[in-house]
Every structure is written in structure tokens, then in C-alpha cells.
Write an enzyme that holds these catalytic residues in place. Structure first.
Site, PDB file in Angstrom:
ATOM      1  N   ALA A  19      -9.360   9.293 -13.695  1.00  0.00           N
ATOM      2  CA  ALA A  19      -8.704   8.063 -14.153  1.00  0.00           C
ATOM      3  C   ALA A  19      -8.243   7.182 -13.004  1.00  0.00           C
ATOM      4  O   ALA A  19      -7.723   6.095 -13.240  1.00  0.00           O
ATOM      5  CB  ALA A  19      -7.510   8.422 -15.039  1.00  0.00           C
ATOM      6  N   GLY A  24      -3.633   5.393  -3.073  1.00  0.00           N
ATOM      7  CA  GLY A  24      -3.476   6.008  -1.757  1.00  0.00           C
ATOM      8  C   GLY A  24      -4.373   7.215  -1.570  1.00  0.00           C
ATOM      9  O   GLY A  24      -4.586   7.671  -0.453  1.00  0.00           O
ATOM     10  N   GLU A 174       6.970  16.021  -2.076  1.00  0.00           N
ATOM     11  CA  GLU A 174       5.619  16.384  -2.506  1.00  0.00           C
ATOM     12  C   GLU A 174       5.297  17.858  -2.266  1.00  0.00           C
ATOM     13  O   GLU A 174       4.140  18.261  -2.314  1.00  0.00           O
ATOM     14  CB  GLU A 174       4.606  15.486  -1.792  1.00  0.00           C
ATOM     15  CG  GLU A 174       4.789  14.006  -2.077  1.00  0.00           C
ATOM     16  CD  GLU A 174       4.218  13.559  -3.422  1.00  0.00           C
ATOM     17  OE1 GLU A 174       3.072  13.921  -3.728  1.00  0.00           O
ATOM     18  OE2 GLU A 174       4.925  12.842  -4.159  1.00  0.00           O
ATOM     19  N   ARG A 212       4.709   9.080   0.575  1.00  0.00           N
ATOM     20  CA  ARG A 212       5.273   9.743  -0.603  1.00  0.00           C
ATOM     21  C   ARG A 212       6.461  10.650  -0.280  1.00  0.00           C
ATOM     22  O   ARG A 212       7.281  10.914  -1.147  1.00  0.00           O
ATOM     23  CB  ARG A 212       4.185  10.569  -1.304  1.00  0.00           C
ATOM     24  CG  ARG A 212       2.973   9.749  -1.709  1.00  0.00           C
ATOM     25  CD  ARG A 212       2.004  10.593  -2.523  1.00  0.00           C
ATOM     26  NE  ARG A 212       0.763   9.882  -2.814  1.00  0.00           N
ATOM     27  CZ  ARG A 212      -0.181  10.345  -3.623  1.00  0.00           C
ATOM     28  NH1 ARG A 212      -0.024  11.509  -4.223  1.00  0.00           N
ATOM     29  NH2 ARG A 212      -1.287   9.655  -3.839  1.00  0.00           N
ATOM     30  N   HIS A 248      -1.143  13.128   1.942  1.00  0.00           N
ATOM     31  CA  HIS A 248      -0.318  14.308   2.220  1.00  0.00           C
ATOM     32  C   HIS A 248      -0.699  14.847   3.590  1.00  0.00           C
ATOM     33  O   HIS A 248      -1.834  14.667   4.046  1.00  0.00           O
ATOM     34  CB  HIS A 248      -0.543  15.419   1.180  1.00  0.00           C
ATOM     35  CG  HIS A 248      -0.031  15.114  -0.182  1.00  0.00           C
ATOM     36  ND1 HIS A 248      -0.765  15.355  -1.331  1.00  0.00           N
ATOM     37  CD2 HIS A 248       1.150  14.594  -0.598  1.00  0.00           C
ATOM     38  CE1 HIS A 248      -0.055  14.985  -2.393  1.00  0.00           C
ATOM     39  NE2 HIS A 248       1.098  14.520  -1.973  1.00  0.00           N
ATOM     40  N   CYS A 365      -5.290  21.949  -1.488  1.00  0.00           N
ATOM     41  CA  CYS A 365      -4.514  21.347  -2.589  1.00  0.00           C
ATOM     42  C   CYS A 365      -4.341  22.327  -3.737  1.00  0.00           C
ATOM     43  O   CYS A 365      -3.334  22.309  -4.446  1.00  0.00           O
ATOM     44  CB  CYS A 365      -5.216  20.103  -3.130  1.00  0.00           C
ATOM     45  SG  CYS A 365      -5.148  18.678  -2.047  1.00  0.00           S
TER      46      CYS A 365
END
Length: 447
Positions: A19, A24, A174, A212, A248, A365
Site C-alpha cells: 500500500a 521514507g 522504533e 523516526r 532505520h 527487519c
């Protein structure tokens, strides 16, 4: 004391779709509206878990969240039965439906920040849930993440699970994706490196994409986790690389024991940071990848640094990489030079994680690293530990419930909601989690 790093991997959820929700994150934006394959995504993740478990690396699983997440749609003013809520939001505001259906909880590197017992003032393992404040779809995760972690790390004498920080931009957190731990053996006290993108009063920040993580959040997490103040370093990520899609720190650096594998441009004031680490971490080794060999752009597109650096018993290390690294001649050439050089990395292990990669999530991740002593490991809910039996059970479960094709339009299908709830009901029993999902606690059934 002997301890091991256990990788807890997130299982991809049933509503995995593209989506472009994550500004970023360039892979997320680039693959917006493509057709996804949730079944394949889940199986790709399971294969990685099983292969690493078979290779002797302790491995566990964290289940997906309830999606679409109807309670938030009700908070946004959509009313009626669950089916009516879905129909209304699909017609009136489909972007909200996509947000509350995101399978982003699969990236459990963002679930929490971990402090092993060797680093904490009270000798417990601490886990602080991340608020993921910067993105609406991710900010929805914290409460269920907390429930899941408490069901997995349920021995309160050994584990402390802390709620997320307040949901404000000043405290944007995060999780472990912006946290590294460096040191000797896992059971020895380590140096915790918290990486942030911005802080109040500091004009050094990115201009194109959001930073973030805040320093204020990192400091609060270190306090909550009771990390010994002598074992903490706070460092700023280079704002220029955030503006190139490094949303990140685990997209530009990865650590394991005494090794920090990072890009030459990963951190602000990098030479100063590395000198500090050399002074404070015995045997510290920085493997800095020069921009002349791998550009930041190539690092982002291949996820070279979103890799897992894993220790073998003999002290050598294996680098777990996405297939995109092997398909990029420059990056693969660099990696083979790295193998031949004088450093602990002795093996490259490549996995096909394309479904996750297309949404901007690589091997790192998908996993939350938790260092545990043998006693602590025995205290973890044993039903989540990966083995042949669990692997087969989860594969069968995925085959039974997951679709092999999903578009944004499918998210409005009430049958998808029912399938998801039935699947999670079964999974929570399989993993011995109890009633961790809101639909279970509300007794809402599938209606």
C-alpha cells in the site's frame, strides 16, 4: 555466564499487501498497489527461521497481529457491525482500511528494545515496547505487541516487559532497529549503542524524509530497561542517509559481539563514534564499507546492511543476506572480498525474502534479537521455539488460512476478516499464548 542470542522472527500476517504506507521507505513506495502473495510471504519467512534453527542458531517465532483492526476504525467514527464498518470505510475512506490492515507487525525488529540481564541494574531481561509513533499504521501495534511479549516472556522473575512510551513525536521510538549491542561473549556485559535521528534543539536532521527516532526516546528506553549507565552510548544517524531512504539504522549498520558492520556514511561524526567504541569495547572491530565500493543507494536497494550477523561456537560469523545482494554485481563482489579479508565473517547465507523486501523489510527487519542465559531460555514460552514439529504445524496452518493473492480491494472482504480471526484463534492455541488478541477478549467471534 553462558548466554546465547535467540532470534525471534515475526510471522507474516494474512493481510500482507503493498500500500506504500511508509513515507521514507523507498521500497514500500515503489511497490505500491502491486499484488501480494501472503502465503508465499509467510513461507519465505518460515524457511529462513527453519534453516537457521537447523544450522544451530536458536530461533523462535512471534505471531502476527489481528488485521484488519476494527477497533481503530470504530475510533475513527465508523459504526455498525464489523461487516458494516468494513463496507463503510472501503467506500468512504479506503486509505484507512489499508492502514488498519497492514501486516507491518511482521518486522519485529521494531517491536521492542531489549536489554539482556548482563547489562541491567536488576539482573533481569528487559523489553520496552516501541510506540512507532511516526507512522499511523505502525502506531497501532504497541498494545498487542505488549500482550504477545508478555505471553512469550511470561516469567516475571526473569523478564520485565515495559509499555511503550507516550504517543507523541518527541518520544518517537522504533525499537531494536535503532539499537546495537557490542561486546565479547553474549553473557558478558555489553555496550549498548542507541541510534537516533533527531533531538530537540538540534538542527542537524534530515530534510527530505522524517527521522523516526528521537534521542529523548532512546534515553527513556535506556532508563526503562535499567541499562547500566556505564554501558550506554547515544549516537546520531547521518541525516543525509535518512534522506536517501535509510529510515532505520538497521538499513545501514548491523552489529554482533565485537563487530560493527556499517557503511562509511552511516553515522554523524562517525570517526569519533568508532574511536569511542574502540576505547570502550574490548577487541572492537569496525568493518566500514566505503562509498566507492557500495553507494548508499545500492545499500538501500539491496539491503546489504539489513542482514543478520550470527556467531558460531568457534567465534566465526555468518552473514545472512537477502537474494537482492547476490543479484547486484557490485555488492556481491564486495561481499566476496569481505569473505577473503581478515575478519570473523566466514560464510554468506542468502535467502529469498522478496515478498517482505518489496515492502522494505529484509532479514534483520524480520527478527528481534534477545540474548538469554540457559535458565532464561528455559523460562521462555516453549511453544514459540522453532523445531521440526512447529515448522510443520505452521506451514500447515499457513496452507489452510492464507491466500496466495491479495489486492487492496480484497481488504474490504468480510470473509478475509473472518479467516484472519479463525486463523489467529488456532495459532494462539498452537503457541500457547492465551487470549492475546482484542477480538478474543471481547468475545466478538467472527461477526
Amino acid at each position: 555466564m553462558n548466554a546465547w542470542e535467540v532470534n525471534f522472527d515475526g510471522l507474516v500476517g494474512l493481510t500482507h499487501h503493498y500500500a506504500g504506507l511508509s513515507f521514507g521507505n523507498e521500497a514500500s513506495t515503489r511497490h505500491r498497489f502491486q499484488v501480494s502473495n501472503p502465503r508465499q510471504a509467510a513461507k519465505q519467512g518460515l524457511l529462513k527461521m527453519k534453516a537457521l534453527a537447523d544450522a544451530g542458531f536458536p530461533q523462535a517465532v512471534i505471531p502476527p497481529h489481528e488485521r484488519p483492526f476494527i477497533p481503530v476504525l470504530r475510533q475513527l467514527g465508523f459504526s455498525g457491525s464489523d461487516e458494516q464498518v468494513l463496507e463503510k470505510v472501503a467506500r468512504q475512506a479506503p486509505h484507512w482500511l489499508s492502514s488498519v490492515s497492514s501486516a507491518s507487525p511482521m518486522w519485529v525488529a521494531n517491536a521492542a528494545t531489549i536489554a539482556p540481564s548482563a547489562d541491567t541494574l536488576d539482573g533481569k531481561v528487559h523489553l520496552t515496547v516501541a510506540n512507532l509513533n511516526n507512522k499511523f499504521h505502525r502506531s497501532l501495534e504497541a498494545h498487542v505487541t505488549e500482550s504477545l511479549l508478555k505471553a512469550i516472556f511470561n516469567d516475571e522473575e526473569k523478564f520485565s516487559v515495559h509499555s511503550a512510551l507516550p504517543q507523541v513525536a518527541l518520544l518517537g521510538d522504533e525499537g531494536a532497529a535503532n539499537h546495537n549491542r557490542l561486546g565479547g561473549h553474549y553473557g558478558e556485559p555489553g555496550m549498548q549503542l542507541f541510534v537516533y535521528g533527531r533531538e530537540e534543539g538540534n538542527d542537524t536532521r534530515p530534510s527530505r524524509y522524517p527521522a523516526r527516532q528521537t534521542r529523548e526516546a532512546s534515553e527513556a528506553v535506556a532508563r526503562l530497561n535499567q541499562v547500566n549507565p556505564q554501558q550506554v552510548i547515544f549516537a546520531q544517524q547521518n541525516p543525509d542517509v535518512i534522506d536517501q531512504g535509510v529510515f532505520h539504522n538497521d538499513v545501514i549498520a548491523v552489529s554482533n559481539r565485537q563487530v560493527l558492520f556499517c557503511h562509511q556514511q552511516a553515522f554523524a561524526r562517525q570517526s569519533q563514534l568508532l574511536a569511542n567504541l574502540r576505547a570502550r569495547v574490548n577487541g572492537f572491530m569496525a568493518i566500514e564499507v566505503p562509498a566507492t565500493q557500495v553507494s548508499v543507494s545500492d545499500a538501500v536497494s539491496t539491503y546489504l546492511f539489513n542482514s543478520q550477523l550470527l556467531s558460531r561456537d568457534d567465534g566465526s560469523m555468518m552473514l545472512v543476506l537477502p537474494q537482492e545482494c547476490r543479484e547486484h554485481a557490485g555488492v556481491w563482489g564486495y561481499l566476496n572480498e569481505l569473505l577473503a579479508a581478515d575478519n570473523p565473517i566466514s560464510e554468506l547465507k542468502v535467502f529469498d525474502l522478496r515478498e517482505s523486501m518489496a515492502n522494505g523489510g529484509g532479514p534483520a527487519c524480520l527478527r528481534l534479537r534477545v540474548v538469554l542465559t540457559e535458565e532464561e531460555r528455559r523460562a521462555v514460552n516453549p511453544a514459540v521455539m522453532m523445531n521440526d514439529t512447529l515448522f510443520n504445524a505452521l506451514n500447515d496452518w499457513v496452507d489452510r488460512y492464507y491466500r496466495d493473492r491479495l489486492t487492496a480491494a480484497d481488504l474490504a472482504d468480510p470473509q478475509l476478516l473472518r479467516e484472519g480471526r479463525e486463523a489467529l484463534d488456532v495459532l494462539s492455541q498452537l503457541l500457547n499464548l492465551g487470549s492475546v488478541y482484542p477480538f478474543q477478549r471481547e468475545g466478538g467471534g467472527n461477526g
